[in-house]
Design a protein around this motif. Sequence first.
Motif, PDB file in Angstrom:
ATOM      1  N   ALA A 208     -19.898 -28.703 -19.538  1.00  0.00           N
ATOM      2  CA  ALA A 208     -20.675 -27.738 -18.560  1.00  0.00           C
ATOM      3  C   ALA A 208     -21.736 -28.474 -17.781  1.00  0.00           C
ATOM      4  CB  ALA A 208     -21.183 -26.607 -19.049  1.00  0.00           C
ATOM      5  N   VAL A 209     -22.509 -29.277 -18.563  1.00  0.00           N
ATOM      6  CA  VAL A 209     -23.843 -29.812 -18.062  1.00  0.00           C
ATOM      7  C   VAL A 209     -23.159 -30.964 -16.966  1.00  0.00           C
ATOM      8  CG1 VAL A 209     -25.585 -31.542 -18.519  1.00  0.00           C
ATOM      9  CG2 VAL A 209     -25.160 -29.570 -19.959  1.00  0.00           C
ATOM     10  N   VAL A 210     -22.173 -31.831 -17.380  1.00  0.00           N
ATOM     11  CA  VAL A 210     -21.747 -32.985 -16.749  1.00  0.00           C
ATOM     12  C   VAL A 210     -20.896 -32.353 -15.473  1.00  0.00           C
ATOM     13  CG1 VAL A 210     -20.002 -34.956 -16.453  1.00  0.00           C
ATOM     14  CG2 VAL A 210     -21.469 -34.667 -18.651  1.00  0.00           C
ATOM     15  N   ARG A 211     -20.293 -31.495 -15.566  1.00  0.00           N
ATOM     16  CA  ARG A 211     -19.576 -30.815 -14.427  1.00  0.00           C
ATOM     17  C   ARG A 211     -20.734 -30.427 -13.281  1.00  0.00           C
ATOM     18  NH1 ARG A 211     -13.999 -29.766 -14.399  1.00  0.00           N
ATOM     19  NH2 ARG A 211     -13.215 -29.840 -16.125  1.00  0.00           N
ATOM     20  N   HIS A 212     -21.679 -29.598 -13.892  1.00  0.00           N
ATOM     21  CA  HIS A 212     -22.678 -28.957 -13.059  1.00  0.00           C
ATOM     22  C   HIS A 212     -23.433 -29.988 -12.233  1.00  0.00           C
ATOM     23  CE1 HIS A 212     -25.455 -25.797 -11.503  1.00  0.00           C
ATOM     24  NE2 HIS A 212     -26.486 -26.757 -12.117  1.00  0.00           N
ATOM     25  N   HIS A 213     -23.691 -31.094 -12.831  1.00  0.00           N
ATOM     26  CA  HIS A 213     -24.617 -31.996 -12.465  1.00  0.00           C
ATOM     27  C   HIS A 213     -23.782 -33.431 -11.772  1.00  0.00           C
ATOM     28  CE1 HIS A 213     -28.540 -30.559 -13.392  1.00  0.00           C
ATOM     29  NE2 HIS A 213     -28.043 -30.181 -14.327  1.00  0.00           N
ATOM     30  N   VAL A 223     -27.562 -37.675 -17.827  1.00  0.00           N
ATOM     31  CA  VAL A 223     -27.195 -36.779 -19.018  1.00  0.00           C
ATOM     32  C   VAL A 223     -27.104 -37.580 -20.154  1.00  0.00           C
ATOM     33  CG1 VAL A 223     -25.316 -35.018 -19.918  1.00  0.00           C
ATOM     34  CG2 VAL A 223     -26.098 -35.271 -17.447  1.00  0.00           C
ATOM     35  N   LEU A 224     -27.864 -37.274 -21.159  1.00  0.00           N
ATOM     36  CA  LEU A 224     -27.940 -37.951 -22.355  1.00  0.00           C
ATOM     37  C   LEU A 224     -27.258 -36.823 -23.498  1.00  0.00           C
ATOM     38  CD1 LEU A 224     -28.663 -40.005 -24.573  1.00  0.00           C
ATOM     39  CD2 LEU A 224     -30.967 -39.080 -24.614  1.00  0.00           C
ATOM     40  N   ALA A 225     -26.164 -37.396 -24.331  1.00  0.00           N
ATOM     41  CA  ALA A 225     -25.693 -36.500 -25.234  1.00  0.00           C
ATOM     42  C   ALA A 225     -26.303 -36.944 -26.617  1.00  0.00           C
ATOM     43  CB  ALA A 225     -24.059 -36.745 -25.339  1.00  0.00           C
ATOM     44  N   VAL A 226     -26.409 -35.927 -27.431  1.00  0.00           N
ATOM     45  CA  VAL A 226     -26.964 -36.267 -28.609  1.00  0.00           C
ATOM     46  C   VAL A 226     -26.060 -35.473 -29.986  1.00  0.00           C
ATOM     47  CG1 VAL A 226     -28.932 -35.891 -30.302  1.00  0.00           C
ATOM     48  CG2 VAL A 226     -29.342 -36.158 -27.564  1.00  0.00           C
ATOM     49  N   GLU A 227     -25.803 -36.377 -30.985  1.00  0.00           N
ATOM     50  CA  GLU A 227     -25.105 -36.066 -31.944  1.00  0.00           C
ATOM     51  C   GLU A 227     -25.792 -36.430 -33.493  1.00  0.00           C
ATOM     52  OE1 GLU A 227     -20.557 -36.490 -31.018  1.00  0.00           O
ATOM     53  OE2 GLU A 227     -21.432 -38.240 -30.431  1.00  0.00           O
ATOM     54  N   PRO A 228     -25.308 -35.689 -34.545  1.00  0.00           N
ATOM     55  CA  PRO A 228     -25.621 -36.020 -35.786  1.00  0.00           C
ATOM     56  C   PRO A 228     -24.858 -37.603 -36.178  1.00  0.00           C
ATOM     57  CG  PRO A 228     -24.800 -33.939 -35.970  1.00  0.00           C
ATOM     58  CD  PRO A 228     -24.331 -34.530 -34.700  1.00  0.00           C
ATOM     59  N   ASP A 229     -25.602 -38.320 -36.947  1.00  0.00           N
ATOM     60  CA  ASP A 229     -24.951 -39.733 -37.262  1.00  0.00           C
ATOM     61  C   ASP A 229     -24.031 -39.555 -38.027  1.00  0.00           C
ATOM     62  OD1 ASP A 229     -26.671 -39.226 -39.382  1.00  0.00           O
ATOM     63  OD2 ASP A 229     -28.070 -40.878 -38.954  1.00  0.00           O
ATOM     64  N   THR A 230     -23.809 -38.389 -38.816  1.00  0.00           N
ATOM     65  CA  THR A 230     -22.733 -38.016 -39.769  1.00  0.00           C
ATOM     66  C   THR A 230     -21.623 -37.446 -38.985  1.00  0.00           C
ATOM     67  OG1 THR A 230     -23.774 -35.875 -40.377  1.00  0.00           O
ATOM     68  CG2 THR A 230     -24.351 -37.744 -41.932  1.00  0.00           C
ATOM     69  N   ALA A 231     -21.511 -37.069 -37.760  1.00  0.00           N
ATOM     70  CA  ALA A 231     -20.534 -36.559 -36.926  1.00  0.00           C
ATOM     71  C   ALA A 231     -20.301 -36.797 -35.631  1.00  0.00           C
ATOM     72  CB  ALA A 231     -20.490 -34.948 -37.290  1.00  0.00           C
ATOM     73  N   ALA A 232     -20.615 -38.057 -35.131  1.00  0.00           N
ATOM     74  CA  ALA A 232     -20.918 -38.783 -33.949  1.00  0.00           C
ATOM     75  C   ALA A 232     -19.329 -38.836 -33.115  1.00  0.00           C
ATOM     76  CB  ALA A 232     -21.567 -39.881 -33.591  1.00  0.00           C
ATOM     77  N   CYS A 233     -18.741 -37.887 -33.045  1.00  0.00           N
ATOM     78  CA  CYS A 233     -17.256 -37.988 -32.564  1.00  0.00           C
ATOM     79  C   CYS A 233     -17.341 -38.347 -31.240  1.00  0.00           C
ATOM     80  CB  CYS A 233     -16.430 -36.690 -32.480  1.00  0.00           C
ATOM     81  SG  CYS A 233     -17.155 -35.365 -31.939  1.00  0.00           S
ATOM     82  N   LEU A 234     -18.132 -37.936 -30.118  1.00  0.00           N
ATOM     83  CA  LEU A 234     -18.432 -38.288 -28.886  1.00  0.00           C
ATOM     84  C   LEU A 234     -18.853 -39.831 -28.682  1.00  0.00           C
ATOM     85  CD1 LEU A 234     -17.972 -37.709 -25.872  1.00  0.00           C
ATOM     86  CD2 LEU A 234     -20.614 -36.779 -25.778  1.00  0.00           C
ATOM     87  N   LEU A 235     -19.955 -40.058 -29.207  1.00  0.00           N
ATOM     88  CA  LEU A 235     -20.300 -41.498 -29.225  1.00  0.00           C
ATOM     89  C   LEU A 235     -19.175 -42.598 -29.667  1.00  0.00           C
ATOM     90  CD1 LEU A 235     -22.745 -43.440 -29.036  1.00  0.00           C
ATOM     91  CD2 LEU A 235     -23.367 -43.237 -31.302  1.00  0.00           C
ATOM     92  N   ALA A 236     -18.406 -42.092 -30.758  1.00  0.00           N
ATOM     93  CA  ALA A 236     -17.514 -42.915 -31.167  1.00  0.00           C
ATOM     94  C   ALA A 236     -16.379 -43.144 -30.271  1.00  0.00           C
ATOM     95  CB  ALA A 236     -16.867 -42.512 -32.757  1.00  0.00           C
ATOM     96  N   SER A 237     -16.051 -41.959 -29.444  1.00  0.00           N
ATOM     97  CA  SER A 237     -14.913 -41.794 -28.635  1.00  0.00           C
ATOM     98  C   SER A 237     -15.197 -42.642 -27.408  1.00  0.00           C
ATOM     99  CB  SER A 237     -14.642 -40.455 -28.184  1.00  0.00           C
ATOM    100  OG  SER A 237     -14.118 -39.864 -29.557  1.00  0.00           O
TER     101      SER A 237
END
Length: 340
Positions: A208-213, A223-237
């Motif tokens: 939603a954030v990326v589409r809007h901006h 746009v900076l995305a933040v994830e847990p280091d134990t579940a960083a699926c977006l960062l890995a992708s």
Amino acid sequence: MKWYCSPSARDWTSPFTPGNAHAFHRSLPGFAPTPLVSVPEIAAELGVGRVLVKDESWRLGLPAFKVLGASWACHQVLARQPGVALVTATDGNHGRAVARMAAHFGVEAIVFVPEVTLPQTAARIAEEGAQVERVGGDYDAAVRRAAEFAAGQPGRALVQDTGWDGYAQVPAWIVEGYQTLLEEIDADLGAPPDLLVVPVGVGSLAEAVVRHHRRPGAAHPGVLAVEPDTAACLLASLSAGRPVRVPTAATVMAGLNCPTVSSSAWPVLRAGCDAAVAVSDAEALRAADDLDRLGVSSGPSGAATLAGVRAALADPQRRAALALGDDAVVVLLNTEGRTR
């Protein structure tokens, strides 16, 4: 990896179709815009002009932003299938929001939760009137079970905030629902920020954030995305250039404990998300405590944005990649209130 950056993300333009979710939300009992709170102490720490926190710790009577997407999606589903039972899987806030809206619309709710879900989290969902079913396995396993159950007989409809092949319309409605909080930020600021920081589970809010901006004719902030280091699926992708399923472990950022990016969010985030960072439980807990001292109620999933921007701006190379000057305006999305 704990960091990813795409120099070309701000050049991407997203197809954007305004919806009617904001008008629908204004019609709900108890609706009010949530505050955008200035935290000058954090701005001074980070060396930027202003830091503002979009405080979603109390939205439509619930301690999280999720009800914006869930309410709009439930409304759309029930307009097409009146009276159906609403089925979903959750790690907490989404399921509680679906349960609340089911009660509002006078229908049944069945909510599946993964085995790591805390008893008090499941109890809060049940208190909304939902039937809660615990599933062995992680969040993805709960989603699969919810989808199977919803398809098992007529009179049930899945309201899930992640998409996969053949399941995209409901997640799209949920993303539309989240536009309300972004439109409120626009109205309060009067101009786009330089950086917007968003926590990521399956990625629907980030979508939603990326589409809007990244909409045509608008300014394109970072746009900076933040994830847990134990579940960083977006960062890995993002690092791999393709969707990657990651193993997950217990984390205090329960709302972000997701092993797979939503298939509907992935193309948008791959093209238009500037950067992603992973943070530890200790960093998220420290951020939650700091926001609490500054008068902002935040759980670790919401405070992850403060932890993430700290991790980004403390590193000179990361800071340079985000191109933030000392007069920059930074908005943090605090997506949940503090749970005690």
